[in-house]
Each structure stands twice: as structure tokens, then as C-alpha cells.
Design a protein around this motif. Sequence first.
Motif, PDB file in Angstrom:
ATOM      1  N   LEU A   1      28.696  41.205  51.072  1.00  0.00           N
ATOM      2  CA  LEU A   1      30.106  41.218  50.689  1.00  0.00           C
ATOM      3  C   LEU A   1      30.800  42.319  51.463  1.00  0.00           C
ATOM      4  CD1 LEU A   1      31.680  41.126  47.167  1.00  0.00           C
ATOM      5  CD2 LEU A   1      32.107  43.090  48.618  1.00  0.00           C
TER       6      LEU A   1
ATOM      7  N   PHE B   1      23.644  31.276  42.215  1.00  0.00           N
ATOM      8  CA  PHE B   1      23.766  29.831  42.073  1.00  0.00           C
ATOM      9  C   PHE B   1      22.474  29.193  41.584  1.00  0.00           C
ATOM     10  CE2 PHE B   1      27.821  28.465  43.897  1.00  0.00           C
ATOM     11  CZ  PHE B   1      28.269  29.648  44.453  1.00  0.00           C
ATOM     12  N   GLY B   2      22.645  28.126  40.817  1.00  0.00           N
ATOM     13  CA  GLY B   2      21.519  27.271  40.476  1.00  0.00           C
ATOM     14  C   GLY B   2      21.248  26.293  41.607  1.00  0.00           C
TER      15      GLY B   2
ATOM     16  N   TYR C   1      38.181  40.257  48.994  1.00  0.00           N
ATOM     17  CA  TYR C   1      36.765  40.325  49.306  1.00  0.00           C
ATOM     18  C   TYR C   1      36.390  39.099  50.134  1.00  0.00           C
ATOM     19  CZ  TYR C   1      36.832  43.305  45.167  1.00  0.00           C
ATOM     20  OH  TYR C   1      37.138  44.272  44.255  1.00  0.00           O
TER      21      TYR C   1
ATOM     22  N   SER D   1      30.254  35.865  33.484  1.00  0.00           N
ATOM     23  CA  SER D   1      31.064  34.822  34.145  1.00  0.00           C
ATOM     24  C   SER D   1      30.198  33.645  34.561  1.00  0.00           C
ATOM     25  CB  SER D   1      31.762  35.407  35.372  1.00  0.00           C
ATOM     26  OG  SER D   1      32.599  36.470  34.988  1.00  0.00           O
TER      27      SER D   1
ATOM     28  N   GLY E   1      30.313  39.574  36.189  1.00  0.00           N
ATOM     29  CA  GLY E   1      31.721  39.668  35.812  1.00  0.00           C
ATOM     30  C   GLY E   1      32.406  40.757  36.607  1.00  0.00           C
ATOM     31  N   GLY E   2      33.676  40.535  36.896  1.00  0.00           N
ATOM     32  CA  GLY E   2      34.435  41.508  37.674  1.00  0.00           C
ATOM     33  C   GLY E   2      34.537  41.062  39.118  1.00  0.00           C
ATOM     34  N   LEU E   3      35.677  41.398  39.710  1.00  0.00           N
ATOM     35  CA  LEU E   3      35.921  40.976  41.088  1.00  0.00           C
ATOM     36  C   LEU E   3      34.902  41.600  42.034  1.00  0.00           C
ATOM     37  CD1 LEU E   3      39.784  41.095  41.541  1.00  0.00           C
ATOM     38  CD2 LEU E   3      38.298  39.096  41.402  1.00  0.00           C
ATOM     39  N   GLY E   4      34.503  40.835  43.012  1.00  0.00           N
ATOM     40  CA  GLY E   4      33.618  41.357  44.036  1.00  0.00           C
ATOM     41  C   GLY E   4      32.152  41.297  43.688  1.00  0.00           C
ATOM     42  N   ASN E   5      31.815  40.805  42.501  1.00  0.00           N
ATOM     43  CA  ASN E   5      30.399  40.674  42.174  1.00  0.00           C
ATOM     44  C   ASN E   5      29.848  39.390  42.765  1.00  0.00           C
ATOM     45  OD1 ASN E   5      29.319  42.890  40.619  1.00  0.00           O
ATOM     46  ND2 ASN E   5      30.853  42.362  39.091  1.00  0.00           N
ATOM     47  N   GLU E   6      28.602  39.480  43.241  1.00  0.00           N
ATOM     48  CA  GLU E   6      28.002  38.294  43.829  1.00  0.00           C
ATOM     49  C   GLU E   6      27.764  37.242  42.760  1.00  0.00           C
ATOM     50  OE1 GLU E   6      24.434  40.912  44.596  1.00  0.00           O
ATOM     51  OE2 GLU E   6      23.492  38.924  44.542  1.00  0.00           O
ATOM     52  N   GLN E   7      27.784  36.000  43.202  1.00  0.00           N
ATOM     53  CA  GLN E   7      27.512  34.896  42.305  1.00  0.00           C
ATOM     54  C   GLN E   7      26.106  34.381  42.586  1.00  0.00           C
ATOM     55  OE1 GLN E   7      30.721  32.015  42.176  1.00  0.00           O
ATOM     56  NE2 GLN E   7      32.260  33.627  41.991  1.00  0.00           N
TER      57      GLN E   7
ATOM     58  N   TYR F   1      27.162  33.612  52.304  1.00  0.00           N
ATOM     59  CA  TYR F   1      26.041  33.035  51.576  1.00  0.00           C
ATOM     60  C   TYR F   1      25.205  32.204  52.546  1.00  0.00           C
ATOM     61  CZ  TYR F   1      28.147  34.172  47.043  1.00  0.00           C
ATOM     62  OH  TYR F   1      28.652  34.835  45.949  1.00  0.00           O
TER      63      TYR F   1
ATOM     64  N   SER G   1      27.715  35.304  37.190  1.00  0.00           N
ATOM     65  CA  SER G   1      27.818  36.660  37.739  1.00  0.00           C
ATOM     66  C   SER G   1      27.978  37.647  36.584  1.00  0.00           C
ATOM     67  CB  SER G   1      28.996  36.787  38.707  1.00  0.00           C
ATOM     68  OG  SER G   1      30.214  36.950  38.013  1.00  0.00           O
TER      69      SER G   1
ATOM     70  N   LEU H   1      27.188  22.338  41.378  1.00  0.00           N
ATOM     71  CA  LEU H   1      26.547  23.649  41.376  1.00  0.00           C
ATOM     72  C   LEU H   1      27.116  24.515  40.265  1.00  0.00           C
ATOM     73  CD1 LEU H   1      26.789  24.298  45.219  1.00  0.00           C
ATOM     74  CD2 LEU H   1      24.653  24.004  43.972  1.00  0.00           C
TER      75      LEU H   1
ATOM     76  N   PHE I   1      30.572  29.696  36.587  1.00  0.00           N
ATOM     77  CA  PHE I   1      31.418  28.876  37.459  1.00  0.00           C
ATOM     78  C   PHE I   1      30.759  27.516  37.678  1.00  0.00           C
ATOM     79  CE2 PHE I   1      33.741  32.628  38.911  1.00  0.00           C
ATOM     80  CZ  PHE I   1      32.802  33.622  38.693  1.00  0.00           C
TER      81      PHE I   1
ATOM     82  N   GLU J   1      37.756  35.394  39.409  1.00  0.00           N
ATOM     83  CA  GLU J   1      36.625  35.598  40.308  1.00  0.00           C
ATOM     84  C   GLU J   1      36.256  34.390  41.154  1.00  0.00           C
ATOM     85  OE1 GLU J   1      34.577  37.418  36.512  1.00  0.00           O
ATOM     86  OE2 GLU J   1      33.202  37.324  38.220  1.00  0.00           O
TER      87      GLU J   1
END
Lengths: 115, 114
Positions: free
Chosen positions: A49, B105-106, A32, B31, B97-103, A36, B95, B91, B33, A101
Motif C-alpha cells: 500500500l 480475500f476469500g 491510498y 469490515s 477496519g479503517g481507511l488504508g487497511n489491507e483487505q 494485489y 479487514s 469474492l 466487502f 473503505e
Amino acid sequence: SQKIEQNSEALNIQEGKTATLTCNYTNYSPAYLQWYRQDPGRGPVFLLLIRENEKEKRKERLKVTFDTTLKQSLFHITASQPADSATYLCALTPQSNFGNEKLTFGTGTRLTIIP
Amino acid sequence: GAGVSQSPRYKVAKRGQDVALRCDPISGHVSLFWYQQALGQGPEFLTYFQNEAQLDKSGLPSDRFFAERPEGSVSTLKIQRTQQEDSAVYLCASSRGGLGNEQYFGPGTRLTVT
């Protein structure tokens, strides 16, 4: 070694024109690729994405292309506006992450739209 | 709904002090990070949790850095015996969770070590 490069540190574009930002990567096989936007003093905000098997994605005035042969993604903003001025980051998730991820980011391109 | 929040927004520490940075993720996000961002650079991965499990801490620069998420929601990044090279924006992102999900951010915590 693995590297993600964004075309330039800074890009100035006249209002109304199309801004094109480049993200090149080496020694990755991305599953992917994400783009941003980051404004000063704030965290990045997700825009688009694109998956490895997709060539193009659009959202309003934004378009992303993904060429896994060239190892490159292009990010276009059409009819650019001063409010589009920000730093744009590309980030990828390698196939080799095996479900991890975490994102690997490029250094970013600071885009300024000149009125 | 509320986004990701981080506190404090700014922290000045004398070299050698310990600091603790807090992250409140979006409710229900699996998830979480932590990334470190130096001036003019993109964020660099530090560590990643899925619920309370720390799945990857390969980006933590040294054993002075420690992160936890004991109940699978709020997370704390602790830096012991801070050094000047620890000065950066930290930072937090969450998300679904799971691949390809947007994150999401704070706003980050800007740490300055003097």
C-alpha cells in the motif's frame, strides 16, 4: 468519467529481469493505492500500500512508486522468478470516499516470467 | 490463523433460481466487502459492512441482490431469480477496519447460471 487502467493485459518478462507494471487513473484523487496479486482460481492477495503523500514503498523484491502529478503508480518486481507469474491488480481508495473503505480495482495485468 | 472462507466454491443455478453465497470473515475483522469479478476483469465492488451495518450497497446491480451480516460476522449474499448475466466469481473480503487497511480475500464462489 473515472477510470483505472493497467498498462497491458499481458506482459512477458525473462527470468532475472525487472518487471514493471503501470497503473494510470483519471478523475480520481486517491488517498491510498494498493497492489494485489491474484493467482488463477484464488482471491487477490495484498502486496503493498502507498499513501498519497508517499513517493515510494519497498518490500523485499517489490517496489511501488506513486506520482500524483502524472496520476500513475508503477509496480516493480526485481530479479523476477517464474513463481512471480500471476495477475497483478492495482486498487485505489479515493479521498472522496469519506471513510468508505471500498476499493476500486483496475482490470489487472497478467505477468508471465519466462525461464 | 484461518483466512476468509467462502461456500460453496462452485454453484450452478438454473435461470430463475435463488442462490445464497456465504462468507466467513477473519475473526475480529470489523469490515466485510463483497465484490463481483467477471472473467479477465478486476473485482467490482458490490457492498460493504462495518460490523452489522451495511454502509454502502451502491454496487449491487439490481434489487435481486441482497446482502446481510446480522451479527457482524458471517455474511450472506443472496441473488434472487438469477439471470445469465449474474454468472461471475463472487469474492468476499474482510479487514480490521479503517481507511488504508489491507483487505483479505476469500477464494470466491464461481456462480454459473444456465
